[in-house]
Scaffold this active site. Structure first.
Site, PDB file in Angstrom:
ATOM      1  N   SER A 124      20.035  12.965   5.793  1.00 36.66           N
ATOM      2  CA  SER A 124      18.817  13.456   6.441  1.00 36.66           C
ATOM      3  C   SER A 124      18.799  14.975   6.539  1.00 36.66           C
ATOM      4  O   SER A 124      19.741  15.586   7.040  1.00 36.66           O
ATOM      5  CB  SER A 124      18.704  12.868   7.851  1.00 36.66           C
ATOM      6  N   HIS A 158      15.054  14.916  13.787  1.00 37.63           N
ATOM      7  CA  HIS A 158      15.872  13.885  14.442  1.00 37.63           C
ATOM      8  C   HIS A 158      17.364  14.204  14.379  1.00 37.63           C
ATOM      9  O   HIS A 158      18.145  13.654  15.155  1.00 37.63           O
ATOM     10  CB  HIS A 158      15.572  12.487  13.854  1.00 37.63           C
ATOM     11  N   ASP A 213       9.054  15.395  11.242  1.00 40.05           N
ATOM     12  CA  ASP A 213      10.521  15.295  11.317  1.00 40.05           C
ATOM     13  C   ASP A 213      11.211  16.499  10.671  1.00 40.05           C
ATOM     14  O   ASP A 213      12.145  16.347   9.882  1.00 40.05           O
ATOM     15  CB  ASP A 213      10.997  14.000  10.658  1.00 40.05           C
TER      16      ASP A 213
END
Length: 211
Positions: free
Chosen positions: A131, A30, A61
């Site tokens: 992230s 992402h 992801d």
């Protein structure tokens, strides 16, 4: 990891880590989704540019990028099962743009979502910008890739086990080039100058950016 669109506007920012000395870098899917141009910033304030995307795993992801660099420091991936509940772990990332933030916590649980995708639940702090960073076990090996946290709760943070990263690396294919391919690394001074250019572009001051 800094992501730009086709107009060179910043569209995303995350963390990542090298898994080889020749510039293979792991981050979240992402973070780089729809990326046109991508660069990374090291702790030394030197900038490297992404040659392209070597592999992706949207379900978990994950993304594997290739950087234009050599002799880079890298982390080793754990090849065993996810760590047991109660194991001490450490997260490194760039929450809210604060580079190389180090946090400590415990593995709270190993959970599976509705698609039976397993995640490591941890109390190690994760915030926007974290992230794609590494979740590291007591032996210094990466046990997971930080990917999400749950709003409205305390210490509810999640990472993808490195078993999925090992599969991603084993199945990497032809490099999908980005517009940043071919750009040479920049030292700290040149990186500061480039950041001024990005700021000017983001403010639509193209004449200033050009000068």
């Amino acid at each position: 990891v800094l992501i730009k669109d086709g107009e060179m506007q910043t569209t995303g920012q995350g963390s990542g880590f090298f898994i080889s000395s020749n510039g293979l870098l792991v981050t979240n899917f992402h973070v780089i989704e729809d990326a046109h141009f991508a660069s990374i910033l090291l702790a030394s304030n030197t900038a490297f540019f992404v040659e392209g995307v070597a592999a992706t795993d949207q379900d978990n992801d994950l993304a594997l990028l290739k950087i234009n660099g050599t002799e880079l420091p890298f982390l080793l991936l754990d090849e065993g099962d996810p760590p047991k509940v109660g194991t001490r772990v450490y997260a490194i990332g760039t929450p809210q743009g604060l580079t190389n933030t180090f946090s400590e916590g415990l593995v709270s649980a190993i959970r599976a979502d509705e698609d039976q995708v397993r995640h490591i639940q941890t109390t190690a702090a994760i915030s926007p910008g974290s992230s794609g960073g590494p979740l590291i076990g007591p032996d210094g090996k990466v046990v997971g890739v930080t990917t999400a946290y749950r709003d409205g709760g305390q210490n509810l943070n999640f990472a993808v086990p490195t078993s999925h990263v090992n599969v991603l690396v084993a199945n990497k294919g032809v490099l999908v080039s980005l517009a940043s391919a071919g750009a040479k690394p920049l030292d700290s001074h040149a990186t500061d100058d480039l950041n001024k250019v990005w700021t000017a572009i983001n403010e639509n001051e193209f004449g200033k950016a050009l000068s």
